[in-house]
Design an enzyme around this catalytic site. Sequence first.
Site, PDB file in Angstrom:
ATOM      1  N   ARG A   1     -14.213  -9.416  -0.897  1.00 58.49           N
ATOM      2  CA  ARG A   1     -14.994  -9.562  -2.119  1.00 58.49           C
ATOM      3  C   ARG A   1     -14.693 -10.908  -2.745  1.00 58.49           C
ATOM      4  NH1 ARG A   1     -14.546  -4.552  -6.122  1.00 58.49           N
ATOM      5  NH2 ARG A   1     -12.325  -5.009  -6.027  1.00 58.49           N
TER       6      ARG A   1
ATOM      7  N   THR B   1     -17.583 -13.250  -8.091  1.00 55.08           N
ATOM      8  CA  THR B   1     -18.900 -12.594  -8.132  1.00 55.08           C
ATOM      9  C   THR B   1     -18.839 -11.135  -7.681  1.00 55.08           C
ATOM     10  OG1 THR B   1     -19.347 -13.221  -5.852  1.00 55.08           O
ATOM     11  CG2 THR B   1     -20.016 -14.787  -7.564  1.00 55.08           C
TER      12      THR B   1
ATOM     13  N   ASP C   1      -4.953  -1.430  -5.481  1.00 56.57           N
ATOM     14  CA  ASP C   1      -5.545  -2.094  -4.314  1.00 56.57           C
ATOM     15  C   ASP C   1      -5.130  -1.332  -3.063  1.00 56.57           C
ATOM     16  OD1 ASP C   1      -5.714  -3.900  -1.969  1.00 56.57           O
ATOM     17  OD2 ASP C   1      -6.497  -5.279  -3.450  1.00 56.57           O
TER      18      ASP C   1
ATOM     19  N   ASP D   1      -3.444  -3.348  -0.195  1.00 53.44           N
ATOM     20  CA  ASP D   1      -2.069  -3.719  -0.535  1.00 53.44           C
ATOM     21  C   ASP D   1      -1.133  -2.510  -0.442  1.00 53.44           C
ATOM     22  OD1 ASP D   1      -2.617  -6.356  -0.937  1.00 53.44           O
ATOM     23  OD2 ASP D   1      -2.774  -6.210  -3.118  1.00 53.44           O
TER      24      ASP D   1
HETATM   25  N1  URA Z   1     -10.684  -1.903  -3.745  1.00 57.74           N
HETATM   26  C1  URA Z   1      -9.446  -1.388  -3.942  1.00 57.74           C
HETATM   27  O1  URA Z   1      -8.581  -1.526  -3.089  1.00 57.74           O
HETATM   28  N2  URA Z   1      -9.183  -0.747  -5.084  1.00 57.74           N
HETATM   29  C2  URA Z   1     -10.095  -0.571  -6.054  1.00 57.74           C
HETATM   30  O2  URA Z   1      -9.799   0.039  -7.072  1.00 57.74           O
HETATM   31  C3  URA Z   1     -11.390  -1.114  -5.827  1.00 57.74           C
HETATM   32  C4  URA Z   1     -11.646  -1.772  -4.669  1.00 57.74           C
END
Ligand code: URA
Length: 218
Positions: free
Chosen positions: A113, A117, A209, A212
Amino acid sequence: MSTNTNANKNKNVHVIDHPLIRHKLTLLRNKSTSTNEFRDLLREVSLLMGYEVLRDLPTEEVEIETPLEKTKGYQLSGKKLCLISILRAGNGFLDGLLELVPSARVGHIGLYRDPDTLVPVEYYLKFPEDMASRQAIIVDPMLATGNSAVAAVDRVKDQDVTDIKFLCLLAAPEGIKTLLEAHPDIHVYTAAVDRELNDHGYILPGVGDAGDRIFGTK
Ligand code: URA
């Protein structure tokens, strides 16, 4: 607290909220859960969710012999399954699903991503052959803005695949809306529909995330 009832009412959204999944999801949400535990829990959840997502896999009758007599049984038939992982967090779902269906093929779509944007940028694409004859299950733990999901479904549809499901751990109402407006034929399977996205496109309350947390980065 964390569910969104309007999104739940859409007939294409399937919330798989078995008590075992709710329990494990709560552990996944907890920021104290270690990377190792997070990966294991995600694999366990993918096994439990796979049971529902794969419920309509076609079977055919076969005749076999038990040690005592002949009998009829069932084996999987029809379209071959293809799991499509949206890199990198989608890989957290693969091991469990491949345990359930070892013959499944696996495709990968690399999307990141753009942080400003939130638009997905494709950097990798690899699918098995004969996609048009396969059922596809696209996996990504987080259906957040829905932009990556739409891009992934676009790519899979480019291969003339007609039977496509989207499997995630958590969905945001915004992501469900975006995905189903672009692709009303898709069915979304999720363990919960969370409240909303924050300004950075993260799901609230969410798990943080997912990439992560699976890979121990950041
Ligand atoms: N991607 C993620 O890893 N966590 C989110 O909350 C949104 C997108």
